[in-house]
Design an enzyme around this catalytic site. Structure first.
Site, short mmCIF file in Angstrom:
data_model
loop_
_atom_site.label_atom_id
_atom_site.label_comp_id
_atom_site.label_asym_id
_atom_site.label_seq_id
_atom_site.Cartn_x
_atom_site.Cartn_y
_atom_site.Cartn_z
N ASP A 123 65.86 -24.86 -47.72
CA ASP A 123 65.81 -23.41 -47.81
C ASP A 123 66.37 -22.87 -46.51
O ASP A 123 65.94 -23.27 -45.42
CB ASP A 123 64.39 -22.87 -48.05
N TYR A 172 77.60 -16.93 -45.70
CA TYR A 172 77.85 -15.99 -44.60
C TYR A 172 78.71 -16.59 -43.48
O TYR A 172 78.85 -15.98 -42.42
CB TYR A 172 76.51 -15.54 -44.00
P1 ITT Z 1 69.01 -23.31 -53.76
O1 ITT Z 1 67.73 -22.55 -53.57
O2 ITT Z 1 69.23 -23.76 -55.16
O3 ITT Z 1 69.17 -24.42 -52.76
P2 ITT Z 1 70.20 -20.85 -52.81
O4 ITT Z 1 71.62 -20.39 -52.60
O5 ITT Z 1 69.31 -19.95 -53.61
O6 ITT Z 1 70.26 -22.31 -53.49
P3 ITT Z 1 68.59 -20.39 -50.48
O7 ITT Z 1 67.53 -19.69 -51.25
O8 ITT Z 1 68.18 -21.37 -49.42
O9 ITT Z 1 69.57 -21.19 -51.43
O10 ITT Z 1 69.51 -19.27 -49.85
C1 ITT Z 1 70.37 -19.56 -48.82
C2 ITT Z 1 71.29 -18.37 -48.58
O11 ITT Z 1 71.74 -18.41 -47.24
C3 ITT Z 1 72.52 -18.41 -49.48
O12 ITT Z 1 72.94 -17.09 -49.76
C4 ITT Z 1 73.55 -19.09 -48.63
O13 ITT Z 1 74.85 -18.69 -48.92
C5 ITT Z 1 73.12 -18.71 -47.21
N1 ITT Z 1 73.33 -19.87 -46.35
C6 ITT Z 1 72.52 -20.93 -46.16
N2 ITT Z 1 73.09 -21.86 -45.37
C7 ITT Z 1 74.32 -21.36 -45.07
C8 ITT Z 1 75.39 -21.84 -44.32
O14 ITT Z 1 75.38 -23.04 -43.76
N3 ITT Z 1 76.46 -21.07 -44.22
C9 ITT Z 1 76.52 -19.86 -44.80
N4 ITT Z 1 75.57 -19.33 -45.55
C10 ITT Z 1 74.46 -20.08 -45.69
#
Ligand code: ITT
Length: 193
Positions: free
Chosen positions: A67, A148
């Site tokens: 997450d 992002y």
């Molecule tokens: P899962 O829960 O299925 O893993 P999700 O996209 O819903 O997928 P999250 O709830 O953890 O995952 O949300 C993470 C958000 O933060 C998501 O919009 C990503 O694009 C962003 N994010 C996370 N890590 C990132 C990274 O390394 N670079 C850019 N954006 C990132």
């Protein structure tokens, strides 16, 4: 060898997670699309635990979840745990952060990544959190990565995540820092059913 389900539906994240996990001699499986977990936690670690545990119980396998999100100081930590829900597409989410930040001079931000590994019975075997400090640019730069990445500038490296090679991002990112802490423990772990 027990199977480990990579509990994510985010393809950008999945690609990075696989790169770290391939260093372990694990039998990896993808999360079945029909399993959806409500991210009701207030912190990244709570949501990582929830995702790992629920996917493990549903698949009767070990499961690893990530997450993560972006936390902007001048926005009181937003989008934070709501990072994935800040808009419909990556471009909308980026536009919203840039709009809300406007011409604010304090552009400090950090990326956070919580990782949790669950046993098949839903109990958490390991967890950790990595953070990467940076700043939000006025406009995106670079075409790599996901989410992002184009607006997140890492001062120490002098580039955005989207301008880094995969290897650079995997080393310096919040996810890289989380795995650096976790890897020695993952290597020692005996995966039994
Ligand atoms: P899962 O829960 O299925 O893993 P999700 O996209 O819903 O997928 P999250 O709830 O953890 O995952 O949300 C993470 C958000 O933060 C998501 O919009 C990503 O694009 C962003 N994010 C996370 N890590 C990132 C990274 O390394 N670079 C850019 N954006 C990132």
């Amino acid at each position: 060898m027990a199977t480990v389900v990579v509990a994510t539906g985010n393809l950008g994240k999945l690609a990075e997670l696989k790169d770290y996990l391939q260093l372990l001699d694990w039998d990896l499986a993808l999360k079945p699309q029909e399993i959806e977990v409500d991210e009701t936690g207030e912190t990244f670690i709570e949501n990582a635990r929830l995702k790992a545990s629920e996917v493990a119980i549903a698949t009767k396998s070990w499961a690893i979840a990530d997450d993560s999100g972006l936390s902007v100081f001048a926005l009181n930590g937003a989008p934070g745990v709501l990072s994935a829900r800040y808009g419909d597409r990556d471009t909308d989410r980026i536009e919203r952060v840039l709009r809300e930040l406007g011409d604010e001079s304090d552009r400090r931000a950090e990326f956070v990544c919580a990782i949790a590994l669950s046993r098949p019975d839903g109990t958490i075997a390991l967890e950790t959190e990595g953070r990467c400090p940076g700043a939000i640019l006025m406009a995106g730069q670079g075409a790599g990565g996901f989410g992002y990445d184009p607006i997140f500038f890492v001062t120490a490296q002098g580039k955005t995540f989207a301008e880094m090679s995969n290897a650079e991002k995997e080393r310096y990112s919040h996810r890289g820092i989380a795995f650096e802490q976790l890897m020695p423990k993952l290597k020692q772990l005996k995966l039994t059913d």
